[in-house]
Design a protein around this motif. Structure first.
Motif, short mmCIF file in Angstrom:
data_model
loop_
_atom_site.label_atom_id
_atom_site.label_comp_id
_atom_site.label_asym_id
_atom_site.label_seq_id
_atom_site.Cartn_x
_atom_site.Cartn_y
_atom_site.Cartn_z
N ILE A 55 12.07 66.23 26.43
CA ILE A 55 13.37 65.99 25.80
C ILE A 55 14.04 64.88 26.60
CG2 ILE A 55 15.54 67.03 25.04
CD1 ILE A 55 14.18 69.79 25.54
N VAL A 56 14.29 63.74 25.96
CA VAL A 56 14.83 62.61 26.71
C VAL A 56 15.93 61.91 25.91
CG1 VAL A 56 12.64 62.21 27.90
CG2 VAL A 56 13.14 60.96 25.80
N LEU A 57 16.77 61.22 26.63
CA LEU A 57 17.70 60.26 26.05
C LEU A 57 17.19 58.87 26.37
CD1 LEU A 57 21.13 61.88 27.01
CD2 LEU A 57 20.26 61.56 24.68
N GLN A 58 17.02 58.04 25.35
CA GLN A 58 16.46 56.71 25.53
C GLN A 58 17.52 55.65 25.20
OE1 GLN A 58 13.14 55.59 26.51
NE2 GLN A 58 14.49 53.81 26.73
N ALA A 101 22.44 51.62 21.50
CA ALA A 101 22.04 52.88 20.86
C ALA A 101 21.52 53.81 21.94
CB ALA A 101 20.98 52.66 19.79
N MET A 102 21.61 55.11 21.70
CA MET A 102 21.07 56.11 22.63
C MET A 102 20.33 57.15 21.81
SD MET A 102 20.96 57.08 25.92
CE MET A 102 22.46 56.71 26.87
N THR A 143 30.74 64.78 31.78
CA THR A 143 29.95 65.94 31.38
C THR A 143 29.77 65.99 29.87
OG1 THR A 143 30.75 67.19 33.28
CG2 THR A 143 29.77 68.45 31.48
N ASN A 144 28.52 66.21 29.43
CA ASN A 144 28.18 66.37 28.02
C ASN A 144 27.45 67.69 27.85
OD1 ASN A 144 28.46 63.45 26.47
ND2 ASN A 144 28.07 63.23 28.67
N ARG A 145 27.53 68.23 26.65
CA ARG A 145 26.84 69.50 26.34
C ARG A 145 25.92 69.29 25.14
NH1 ARG A 145 27.09 75.09 26.84
NH2 ARG A 145 26.68 76.31 24.95
N ILE A 146 24.68 69.73 25.28
CA ILE A 146 23.74 69.70 24.17
C ILE A 146 23.33 71.13 23.85
CG2 ILE A 146 21.80 69.28 25.76
CD1 ILE A 146 20.37 67.87 23.43
N GLU A 147 23.26 71.44 22.57
CA GLU A 147 22.81 72.75 22.09
C GLU A 147 21.72 72.54 21.05
OE1 GLU A 147 26.63 75.65 21.91
OE2 GLU A 147 26.74 73.85 20.65
N ILE A 148 20.71 73.36 21.13
CA ILE A 148 19.67 73.40 20.09
C ILE A 148 19.67 74.81 19.53
CG2 ILE A 148 17.24 73.08 19.54
CD1 ILE A 148 16.99 71.31 22.01
N HIS A 154 24.24 71.32 30.18
CA HIS A 154 25.16 70.21 30.41
C HIS A 154 24.40 69.09 31.14
CE1 HIS A 154 28.04 73.55 29.83
NE2 HIS A 154 28.80 72.60 29.29
N PHE A 155 24.86 67.88 30.92
CA PHE A 155 24.28 66.74 31.63
C PHE A 155 25.38 65.69 31.83
CE2 PHE A 155 23.63 66.14 27.11
CZ PHE A 155 23.94 64.81 26.87
N GLU A 156 25.19 64.86 32.83
CA GLU A 156 26.19 63.86 33.20
C GLU A 156 25.74 62.47 32.79
OE1 GLU A 156 29.13 64.70 34.73
OE2 GLU A 156 28.47 66.81 34.53
N LEU A 157 26.70 61.66 32.32
CA LEU A 157 26.45 60.26 31.99
C LEU A 157 27.52 59.39 32.61
CD1 LEU A 157 25.50 60.49 28.19
CD2 LEU A 157 23.95 60.12 30.11
N THR A 158 27.13 58.21 33.05
CA THR A 158 28.08 57.26 33.62
C THR A 158 28.49 56.25 32.56
OG1 THR A 158 26.37 55.71 34.31
CG2 THR A 158 26.93 57.49 35.86
N ALA A 159 29.56 55.54 32.81
CA ALA A 159 30.02 54.49 31.90
C ALA A 159 28.95 53.42 31.73
CB ALA A 159 31.33 53.88 32.42
N GLU A 160 28.26 53.10 32.83
CA GLU A 160 27.21 52.08 32.76
C GLU A 160 26.08 52.51 31.83
OE1 GLU A 160 24.21 49.62 35.77
OE2 GLU A 160 25.50 51.22 36.53
#
Length: 811
Positions: free
Chosen positions: A184-187, A77-78, A120-125, A65-71
């Motif tokens: 592993i990144v979000l850009q 794009a992400m 909260t977001n969830r990523i699965e590989i 899990h990872f957290e993201l803000t509205a900003e």
């Protein structure tokens, strides 16, 4: 700002529900996580390899899990970016499948903005079985394409863009690993998506122009993106055109500080920095001219790397992946192994085509150390498909890798594959339909060439290794030594004498070598003492060459008296390996007008194993590596014998003239001086010459009387060498009464060695970490030695863990 997803994830097995919610660190691999959780035994211990095969025969899910803000979500794009994703994977974000990937050699990038949410977001590989995907692809091919049977234990891996050695090799464990081995990144992207940054050098006498080009893709119709590029104290600011896909600037550098390979000059590096739309990229740029020259000459056709208009004598080894368990590939281990390569006077490494395109840290360190890189594309020892889908996948892969690596000053050439054509003559199916498989090969190889030449016209594309040159591709065993590069395996594979190396002078030998067993400290790391026997199942499991132990043992009987006990067998195998490679390397260096490159097989190991390496899995120096430090030194002295007699050659690979002074001695096994002659020679740069001869008529019948030894100095550098007129087994070596003492001197730990009679292959072995300044040398009474220990162990630890070998005590 980039959002990192590196760190702790959770691991679960689909087929084994009991394995749930284990911790796994990414970047990392499933096997390492299972070992840390005590779900599997150490794969490298004894015969545990067989006990862990089930891991690659399951599907796995890694999640977090990872957290993201509205900003953070206000971007246009992400991109989710994954490096070294191994290999067949499904990516899910918040329950949505966003991508499926099947190529470990790509940087995967997918826009996932629409699937993300505040909070909260969830990523699965989902990591799927590689063997089933490979089999499925093989079943769909229009005709069978032979895989690397004999090396690979898992079939059809040639259909999948995954490191081929993961399925086993003649030096590798079979571990079909899974995981993510890079970041592993979000850009977040506001205006433009950066593709890559490329440079091009143009030389005008004492001036260099560096063109810097930013490649990008516009993702927003509103607003402007700015970029700044800084190099050598100069900064350019750019506004990126919404209608374009690239922007360029040119820097002019007067009297540039050149980058040189190791042994030829300093490795001067300039910093290039880019900032664009929130993305920062930095590179270290080396300014140098480089070309691979292949021209007709009196001996056939040359093959020489020219740097800054100077011919380079390439000296080095082949590099295989650092570890079979990728989580163990640390920056510290990369730096240690590459530093040790440079310490052995190497200036080139070949990244072999059955492994992986290496991590950025590998090439950065090669730039710093002056290690030229022969870069294979990832195809080895098998035939490969040439279907439209496979070609398209490979084209994207090679395009990405060339763009990623081409700005490194250390990168010398691109090579299409390793020994792929040899598979045509090896496999019954391809022998029967040879023309079809040649066309199949040509279709793939031409694609590789076209991509490389489009993306990096500054470097040569070399079609294959071995290869005789343009449109003269050969199979593995049919070489023309007068041109191209050669793989010289007659001694190991065909069981020929070491002197066979003296019967051929390759223009460039990109593979040759001889195996040894590991040292005793390394054996202790994978074998219980009750299995200390070369025929024990545990020891044999760490010998992946089907005839390896037999070759080593049989060659003992030709050159040496048979060793006494397991420990001396290990020691003597490393003496023998060093002697084999030394025979080739020293002779070819005397032929420097013909031979301009030699890369022995292999530098390193990916697990503790019997192999051709000069550095063991632990990083411990084998005797071969100590000898390489001497036979790859810029200046060497070496003996050869021909129909006229014994000759002493001096070789200088340096760019400066040098003077060597000392003597050559003929000495009995008891230490009596039978003959001595002073040597004082002036040696020009990049030259070799014979400076002393001993006629056969004076040597015939006296071969067993003693040995020849040369002892020279060039400034502070010691140059020594020893030559046996007869094979060691025929020589009545005296007991040398070798004595050693560990001492502390000027804050260093040193080993003081002396002997009353000559001792040969005197080798210092320490149980702990570190190495010695020199080892596996000849010790004569009048030249006692003081050898420095290099490492972090204490004086007491060195005293406790030191063992000293010599040839006489081995039997």
């Amino acid at each position: 700002m980039t959002i990192s997803l590196n760190g702790q994830w959770l691991l679960a097995c689909i087929q084994r529900p009991a394995i749930q919610d284990l911790h796994i660190d990414l970047p990392g691999d499933v096997h390492s996580a299972l070992y840390a959780a005590e779900e599997i035994p150490d794969p490298y211990w004894a015969t545990n390899e067989k006990k862990v095969q089930w891991v690659g025969e399951c599907d796995w899910i890694v999640s977090r899990h990872f957290e993201l803000t509205a900003e953070q979500l206000t971007c246009n794009a992400m991109d989710l970016v994954l490096n070294q994703l191994d290999t067949v994977a499904e990516i899910r974000i918040n329950g949505h499948t966003v991508a499926d990937f099947t190529n470990m050699f790509m940087r995967h990038k997918v826009d996932v903005l629409s699937c993300l949410q505040v909070g909260t977001n969830r990523i699965e590989i989902v990591l799927h079985r590689a063997d089933l995907e490979a089999k499925s692809r093989a079943d769909k091919l229009p005709f069978p394409v032979p895989w690397a049977e004999g090396n690979n234990q898992i079939p059809f891996m040639n259909t999948l863009r995954k490191p081929q050695f993961h399925s086993g090799w003649d030096w590798s464990i079979c571990l079909s690993v899974l995981g993510v081995y890079g970041d592993i990144v979000l850009q977040p992207i506001e205006h433009v998506r950066i593709s890559h940054l490329a440079t091009k050098q143009k030389w005008h006498q004492q001036e260099c122009e560096l063109a810097v080009t930013l490649h990008y893709e516009v993702v927003s119709e509103k607003g402007l993106a700015n970029a700044s590029v800084t190099f050598d104290g100069q900064t350019f600011c750019l506004t990126l055109d919404r209608e374009a896909t690239k922007a360029s600037v040119i820097f002019r550098i007067d009297n540039p500080r050149h980058w040189w390979p190791a042994g030829y000059g300093k490795q001067r590096l300039y910093k290039l920095a880019l900032e664009a739309d929130g993305v920062a990229i930095t590179k270290q740029i080396g300014l140098r001219k480089l070309e691979l020259v292949t021209e007709d000459d009196d001996h056939g056709q040359s093959m020489v790397v020219m740097v800054n208009d100077v011919p380079i004598s390439a000296r080095g080894a082949n590099w295989i992946p650092l570890d079979a368990m990728p989580a163990r590939m640390s920056e510290q281990r990369y730096r240690s192994l590459l530093t040790d390569a440079a310490a052995a006077n190497m200036n080139m490494l070949r990244v072999w085509g059955g492994g992986m395109y290496e991590k950025d840290i590998f090439y950065n360190i090669c730039d710093e150390l002056g290690l030229l890189v022969w870069q294979d594309l990832m195809f080895a020892n098998a035939l490969y498909p040439s279907t439209p889908d496979f070609i398209a996948e490979v084209e994207q892969e090679v395009e990405y890798q060339v763009r990623r690596l081409k700005d490194h000053p250390s990168l010398a050439l691109w090579c299409g594959d390793n020994e792929v054509l040899g598979a045509i003559n090896r496999d019954p199916e391809s022998r029967q339909y040879r023309e079809k498989h040649l066309l199949n090969y040509d279709r793939l190889n031409r694609t590789l060439a076209e991509v490389v030449e489009r993306e990096d016209p500054s470097r040569r594309f070399w079609a294959s290794s071995p290869c005789n040159g343009e449109l003269d591709i050969i199979d593995t065993w049919h070489h023309d030594p007068l041109r191209g590069d050669m793989h010289c395996w007659d001694v190991w594979d065909s069981g020929k004498e070491f002197d066979t190396y003296l019967q051929v002078t390759p223009r460039f030998c990109s593979e040759f070598g001889f195996q040894s067993w590991p040292s005793l400290p390394t054996v202790k790391s994978f074998l219980p003492e009750q299995d200390w026997n070369i025929s024990s199942p545990s020891f044999e499991n760490h010998q992946k060459s089907s005839h390896g132990n037999s070759v080593i043992t049989e060659m003992f009987t030709r050159y040496f008296r048979f060793p006494n006990g397991f420990v001396n067998m290990l020691y003597l195998s490393q003496v023998q390996q060093a002697l084999a490679v030394k025979t080739a390397a020293e002779y070819w260096r005397t032929q420097k007008t013909i031979n301009r490159g030699m890369l022995f097989w292999q530098l390193n190991d990916c697990w503790p194993v019997s192999s051709w390496s000069s550095l063991e899995y632990s990083g411990r120096w084998k005797q071969l590596h100590y000898h390489a430090r001497r036979f790859f030194a810029p200046q060497i002295a070496t003996f050869t014998r021909d129909q006229q007699g014994l000759k002493l050659h001096l070789v200088n690979d340096g760019r400066k003239n040098t003077e060597l002074k000392g003597e050559v001695v003929w000495q009995s096994w008891e230490g009596e001086i039978l003959y001595r002659e002073p040597i004082s020679q002036y040696l020009e740069a990049d030259s070799t010459k014979v400076v002393w001869e001993w006629l056969n008529e004076d040597l015939d019948g006296h071969e067993q009387d003693g040995f020849f030894h040369v002892h020279l100095h060039s400034g502070q550098q010691l140059i020594e060498n020893t030559w046996f007129p007869a094979r060691p087994k025929y020589c009545e070596l005296a007991c040398p009464d070798l004595r050693f003492e560990v001492a502390e001197h000027n804050n260093d730990i040193v080993v003081m060695l002396s002997s009353s009679k000559p001792a040969f292959f005197v080798h210092l072995e320490f149980e702990g970490e570190g190495r010695f300044e020199d080892s596996s040398f000849t010790l004569v009474p009048e030249h006692q030695r003081q050898i420095k220990y290099i490492g972090s162990a204490s004086y007491d630890e060195v005293v406790q863990g030191l063992r000293v070998y010599h040839l006489k005590q081995s039997y």
